[in-house]
Design a protein around this motif. Structure first.
Motif, PDB file in Angstrom:
ATOM      1  N   ASP A 172      15.743 -36.675 -13.443  1.00  0.00           N
ATOM      2  CA  ASP A 172      15.006 -36.397 -12.285  1.00  0.00           C
ATOM      3  C   ASP A 172      14.402 -37.502 -11.590  1.00  0.00           C
ATOM      4  O   ASP A 172      14.037 -37.355 -10.641  1.00  0.00           O
ATOM      5  CB  ASP A 172      13.769 -35.291 -12.998  1.00  0.00           C
ATOM      6  CG  ASP A 172      14.780 -33.987 -13.514  1.00  0.00           C
ATOM      7  OD1 ASP A 172      15.525 -33.661 -13.007  1.00  0.00           O
ATOM      8  OD2 ASP A 172      13.826 -33.355 -14.486  1.00  0.00           O
ATOM      9  N   GLN A 198      16.484 -39.288  -9.325  1.00  0.00           N
ATOM     10  CA  GLN A 198      16.749 -38.458  -8.088  1.00  0.00           C
ATOM     11  C   GLN A 198      15.577 -38.592  -7.172  1.00  0.00           C
ATOM     12  O   GLN A 198      15.459 -38.729  -6.025  1.00  0.00           O
ATOM     13  CB  GLN A 198      16.987 -36.972  -8.496  1.00  0.00           C
ATOM     14  CG  GLN A 198      17.103 -35.977  -7.329  1.00  0.00           C
ATOM     15  CD  GLN A 198      18.321 -36.595  -6.569  1.00  0.00           C
ATOM     16  OE1 GLN A 198      19.402 -36.892  -7.117  1.00  0.00           O
ATOM     17  NE2 GLN A 198      18.235 -36.590  -5.192  1.00  0.00           N
ATOM     18  N   GLN A 253      15.282 -41.937  -5.526  1.00  0.00           N
ATOM     19  CA  GLN A 253      16.323 -42.034  -4.536  1.00  0.00           C
ATOM     20  C   GLN A 253      15.814 -41.188  -3.079  1.00  0.00           C
ATOM     21  O   GLN A 253      16.210 -41.426  -2.225  1.00  0.00           O
ATOM     22  CB  GLN A 253      17.796 -41.419  -5.092  1.00  0.00           C
ATOM     23  CG  GLN A 253      18.409 -42.485  -6.059  1.00  0.00           C
ATOM     24  CD  GLN A 253      19.512 -41.873  -6.638  1.00  0.00           C
ATOM     25  OE1 GLN A 253      20.143 -40.990  -6.339  1.00  0.00           O
ATOM     26  NE2 GLN A 253      19.800 -42.137  -8.133  1.00  0.00           N
ATOM     27  N   THR A 254      15.555 -39.980  -3.495  1.00  0.00           N
ATOM     28  CA  THR A 254      14.999 -39.263  -2.288  1.00  0.00           C
ATOM     29  C   THR A 254      13.856 -39.823  -1.585  1.00  0.00           C
ATOM     30  O   THR A 254      13.868 -39.831  -0.416  1.00  0.00           O
ATOM     31  CB  THR A 254      14.477 -37.758  -2.734  1.00  0.00           C
ATOM     32  OG1 THR A 254      15.524 -37.245  -3.441  1.00  0.00           O
ATOM     33  CG2 THR A 254      13.987 -36.846  -1.778  1.00  0.00           C
TER      34      THR A 254
END
Length: 147
Positions: free
Chosen positions: A88, A91, A94-95
């Protein structure tokens, strides 16, 4: 040492970066004052002005690393409570554009080394800034009149 305790220790070490940042902020403000004093004096010492400018530049660079270290401290403390949320974290990073996809899934030992390397960079910049402060004081034109 269990992974969660190791992450807590790293988070605690990284939080020490705040103290380094506070000291650097003081030295940066001192650099600003030294620089302004040079500009206000009738005889400008070029070397003192350059040293003061470098104190400010190093202070700004240190501030950048301090922000990175503070972010890592918070993330390590958060993940120490639940290391299963590592995907998580990857992610989310990266977002937000803070991590490239090929760096996802790194082991915590590598992440720990990287975070502590940032703290060392911050400390080195503070040390350089302190040496420059000493240089400005020793090169100041008013020093011969102090005694």
């Amino acid at each position: 040492m269990p992974a969660d305790m190791e992450l807590q220790v790293v988070a605690s070490l990284l939080r020490r970066g705040h103290s380094l940042d506070q000291l650097s902020t003081g030295l940066t403000l001192l650099g600003v004052l030294f620089g302004l004093a040079q500009l206000l004096l009738a005889s400008i010492s070029t070397i003192c002005l350059l040293l003061a400018l470098w104190m400010i530049v190093l202070g700004l660079l240190q501030k950048y690393w301090a922000l990175r270290v503070a972010l890592d401290a918070d993330l390590f403390a958060l993940l120490a409570r639940d290391t299963t949320r590592t995907p998580d974290l990857d992610q989310a990073l990266q977002t937000l554009g803070l991590q490239s996809p090929k760096r996802a899934g790194r082991p915590w030992s590598e992440r720990r080394r990287g975070a502590l390397k940032l703290l060392r960079k911050q400390a080195w910049l503070l040390g350089a800034q302190a040496l420059l402060t000493l240089g400005v004081i020793l090169a100041s034109p008013w020093l011969p009149f102090a005694g």
